[in-house]
Enzyme design. Sequence first.
Site, PDB file in Angstrom:
ATOM      1  N   GLY A  63      -3.123  -5.933   7.211  1.00  0.00           N
ATOM      2  CA  GLY A  63      -2.875  -4.496   7.056  1.00  0.00           C
ATOM      3  C   GLY A  63      -3.906  -3.696   7.837  1.00  0.00           C
ATOM      4  O   GLY A  63      -4.479  -4.178   8.815  1.00  0.00           O
TER       5      GLY A  63
ATOM      6  N   ASP B 188      -7.669   8.768  -3.752  1.00  0.00           N
ATOM      7  CA  ASP B 188      -7.209   7.390  -3.954  1.00  0.00           C
ATOM      8  C   ASP B 188      -6.916   7.085  -5.423  1.00  0.00           C
ATOM      9  O   ASP B 188      -6.017   6.307  -5.732  1.00  0.00           O
ATOM     10  CB  ASP B 188      -8.277   6.391  -3.468  1.00  0.00           C
ATOM     11  CG  ASP B 188      -8.316   6.261  -1.947  1.00  0.00           C
ATOM     12  OD1 ASP B 188      -7.641   7.050  -1.262  1.00  0.00           O
ATOM     13  OD2 ASP B 188      -9.028   5.366  -1.438  1.00  0.00           O
TER      14      ASP B 188
ATOM     15  N   VAL C 136     -16.552   6.668  -0.054  1.00  0.00           N
ATOM     16  CA  VAL C 136     -16.208   5.438   0.666  1.00  0.00           C
ATOM     17  C   VAL C 136     -15.974   5.761   2.139  1.00  0.00           C
ATOM     18  O   VAL C 136     -16.419   5.056   3.044  1.00  0.00           O
ATOM     19  CB  VAL C 136     -14.948   4.796   0.042  1.00  0.00           C
ATOM     20  CG1 VAL C 136     -14.372   3.709   0.934  1.00  0.00           C
ATOM     21  CG2 VAL C 136     -15.278   4.239  -1.339  1.00  0.00           C
ATOM     22  N   CYS C 137     -15.269   6.864   2.384  1.00  0.00           N
ATOM     23  CA  CYS C 137     -14.858   7.181   3.753  1.00  0.00           C
ATOM     24  C   CYS C 137     -16.062   7.241   4.701  1.00  0.00           C
ATOM     25  O   CYS C 137     -16.051   6.629   5.770  1.00  0.00           O
ATOM     26  CB  CYS C 137     -14.107   8.500   3.752  1.00  0.00           C
ATOM     27  SG  CYS C 137     -13.491   8.987   5.350  1.00  0.00           S
TER      28      CYS C 137
ATOM     29  N   GLY D 128      -5.709  -5.068   0.235  1.00  0.00           N
ATOM     30  CA  GLY D 128      -5.387  -3.818  -0.431  1.00  0.00           C
ATOM     31  C   GLY D 128      -6.556  -3.300  -1.271  1.00  0.00           C
ATOM     32  O   GLY D 128      -7.602  -3.931  -1.349  1.00  0.00           O
ATOM     33  N   ARG D 129      -6.374  -2.114  -1.850  1.00  0.00           N
ATOM     34  CA  ARG D 129      -7.423  -1.493  -2.668  1.00  0.00           C
ATOM     35  C   ARG D 129      -6.841  -1.061  -4.013  1.00  0.00           C
ATOM     36  O   ARG D 129      -5.629  -0.856  -4.131  1.00  0.00           O
ATOM     37  CB  ARG D 129      -8.018  -0.285  -1.917  1.00  0.00           C
ATOM     38  CG  ARG D 129      -8.802  -0.720  -0.698  1.00  0.00           C
ATOM     39  CD  ARG D 129      -9.394   0.458   0.063  1.00  0.00           C
ATOM     40  NE  ARG D 129     -10.398   1.206  -0.662  1.00  0.00           N
ATOM     41  CZ  ARG D 129     -11.690   0.865  -0.750  1.00  0.00           C
ATOM     42  NH1 ARG D 129     -12.138  -0.221  -0.150  1.00  0.00           N
ATOM     43  NH2 ARG D 129     -12.537   1.609  -1.433  1.00  0.00           N
TER      44      ARG D 129
ATOM     45  N   HIS E   6       0.167  18.303  32.127  1.00  0.00           N
ATOM     46  CA  HIS E   6       0.404  17.084  32.914  1.00  0.00           C
ATOM     47  C   HIS E   6      -0.853  16.714  33.689  1.00  0.00           C
ATOM     48  O   HIS E   6      -1.523  17.612  34.204  1.00  0.00           O
ATOM     49  CB  HIS E   6       1.545  17.334  33.908  1.00  0.00           C
ATOM     50  CG  HIS E   6       1.828  16.146  34.788  1.00  0.00           C
ATOM     51  ND1 HIS E   6       2.464  15.021  34.307  1.00  0.00           N
ATOM     52  CD2 HIS E   6       1.514  15.893  36.087  1.00  0.00           C
ATOM     53  CE1 HIS E   6       2.564  14.138  35.300  1.00  0.00           C
ATOM     54  NE2 HIS E   6       1.994  14.640  36.386  1.00  0.00           N
TER      55      HIS E   6
ATOM     56  N   GLU F 231      -1.219 -13.489   6.942  1.00  0.00           N
ATOM     57  CA  GLU F 231      -0.498 -12.374   6.304  1.00  0.00           C
ATOM     58  C   GLU F 231       0.670 -12.980   5.524  1.00  0.00           C
ATOM     59  O   GLU F 231       1.449 -13.745   6.076  1.00  0.00           O
ATOM     60  CB  GLU F 231      -0.019 -11.389   7.377  1.00  0.00           C
ATOM     61  CG  GLU F 231       1.049 -10.398   6.954  1.00  0.00           C
ATOM     62  CD  GLU F 231       0.663  -9.515   5.767  1.00  0.00           C
ATOM     63  OE1 GLU F 231      -0.421  -8.916   5.782  1.00  0.00           O
ATOM     64  OE2 GLU F 231       1.461  -9.446   4.805  1.00  0.00           O
TER      65      GLU F 231
ATOM     66  N   ILE G 180      -7.077  -2.630   7.210  1.00  0.00           N
ATOM     67  CA  ILE G 180      -8.464  -3.085   7.326  1.00  0.00           C
ATOM     68  C   ILE G 180      -8.545  -4.383   8.116  1.00  0.00           C
ATOM     69  O   ILE G 180      -9.378  -4.532   9.014  1.00  0.00           O
ATOM     70  CB  ILE G 180      -9.101  -3.248   5.922  1.00  0.00           C
ATOM     71  CG1 ILE G 180      -9.232  -1.867   5.274  1.00  0.00           C
ATOM     72  CG2 ILE G 180     -10.448  -3.957   5.997  1.00  0.00           C
ATOM     73  CD1 ILE G 180      -9.790  -1.852   3.870  1.00  0.00           C
TER      74      ILE G 180
END
Length: 474
Positions: free
Chosen positions: A185, A315, A44-45, A274-275, A447, A206, A187
């Site tokens: 979220g 997952d 999936v990634c 969500g998944r 810096h 949401e 995605i």
Amino acid sequence: MPDSSSTQVVVIGGGPGGYAAAFLAADLGMKVALVDEEVNPGGVCLYRGCIPSKALLHAARVLTEAREAARFGIEFPPPKIDANRLRAWKEEVIGKLTGGLGQISKQRHVEYIRGRAALVDARTVSITGPGGAGERQLGFEHAILATGSFPAMLPGLPKSPRIMDSTGALDLTDVPKTLLVVGGGYIGLELGTVYAALGTQVSVVEMLDGLLPGADRDLVSPLAKRIDQIFHDVMLSTKVAEMKEVRNGLEVKFEGGAGDGRVQVYEKVLVSVGRKPSSAIPGLEKTRVQKDARGFIQVDPQRRTAEPSIFAIGDVAGEPMLAHKASHEGRLASEAIHGQKVAFEPRAIPAVVFTDPEVAWCGLTETQAAQEKRPVKVARFPWGASGRAATLDRTDGVTKLLIDPETERVLGVGITGVGAGDLIAEGVLAVEMSALAADVALSIHPHPTLSETLMQAAEVFYGTATDIYRPKKS
Ligand code: FAD
Ligand code: NAD
């Protein structure tokens, strides 16, 4: 060709968990097979997640930066967006990376088998080739289940090509005039950012009272402010009550919160609520592998399931559902199979939301500390005082350290701002190495860079920050 009838390790699923596991197992001298339906490993990634979304977010950032350059006197004509070329470029990026993984598999002598795997028993897997072509059985000493996850859908939605999950949204078949994102979220906000930059009027609904639940509110605040500017609408504490297909789009009725009672038509809807773990592996019931109530495969600290020959990672084996957590677990499972004494016990799994600005955190969060009633000192460095942030015209950021008041160890780090996803790596190292705030404050940072904000946050803890006046409270 390796003997196809048996192997030492079979890895089911070629995502970042699966291929990391397979490659390390091969490096450790084991005979390895890796099974996935795609032409090359990636999961999936690479095919439908991290990589395509980050390619599109890069395009979004270029568009945004070009537009905002007007603030310092550089104006470009309005951009011409060729969605076909953008899509082709994204596919090219995916192709390069997955092709590279295919090559590396060969170099390591990992047998890559294209197909769907089903378990026959605790020592045998059956693999059916793409499109149902051919079946082959493979005996194994150990299996690693790395089958990943799939998008959750809202119940009761109409069947409509206008409703997309993340895979559909990444396909970028067109740039709709209006898009409703259900779920604020990871995605929803990442892909909402892409479409907003491409010119879509994006609205988010949401159900909870804030975006990115799970992240500390002070980290979300700079993002929420910017999202208010770039998105058309954000409806918090609101749910979709009804959705139906009408002539020119999807008519959505909302309930609760900011959107209560509203009825609006959108050209497209992205559902990102969500998944779920892909643990419905055929034949799993013929083994002793156990799942929890949410469908995650239960594993011990070595990632071994209740069936001693079978491991599970990534997952499918529990949250957080993140690629780097999957890879770490995959490597660990291979080491465990090799007989090494290892355990999954990270102190800091970084989370990065690649929005604009990015939001990143690792280790202890303030929310967790409050829930656990754990005393912490929080040292914040606002990016308004960062020279580098000023030169980038992006002072909308904050870096904070959560510090143990007794030991002065860094327990957690949170960063919001451009590039926060890269900056958090120093925080991960600090937490994993039990660094003291003094270690971070006394390490000379280059810096002008945004990395200085970590050092400056540590200086705030001691009341001695050079670039901001924050005397230590007695
Ligand atoms: P997966 O990558 O899901 O791979 C599992 C593979 O197993 C798939 O190829 C699947 O086809 C295969 N498979 C399943 N069942 C079988 C079977 N029976 N036989 C053979 N093969 C099978 N995470 C991040 O850390 N950073 C990000 O920026 C990020 N962005 C994301 C963006 C999106 C849009 C999405 C959807 C996810 C994102 N994620 C991100 C999450 C990340 O993709 C997952 O955490 C990660 O892919 C999980 O890896 P995995 O190896 O567990 O499984
Ligand atoms: P998520 O869990 O991040 O967000 C889902 C959101 O939908 C939550 O805010 C939830 O409150 C909300 N929601 C749930 N039901 C709802 C409803 N009926 N109406 C309105 N809102 C509702 O899930 P996601 O965005 O689908 O992403 C899934 C997972 O994929 C993530 O949790 C993460 O593990 C992974 N991911 C990671 C990255 C990254 O690392 N940058 C990027 C994308 C995805």
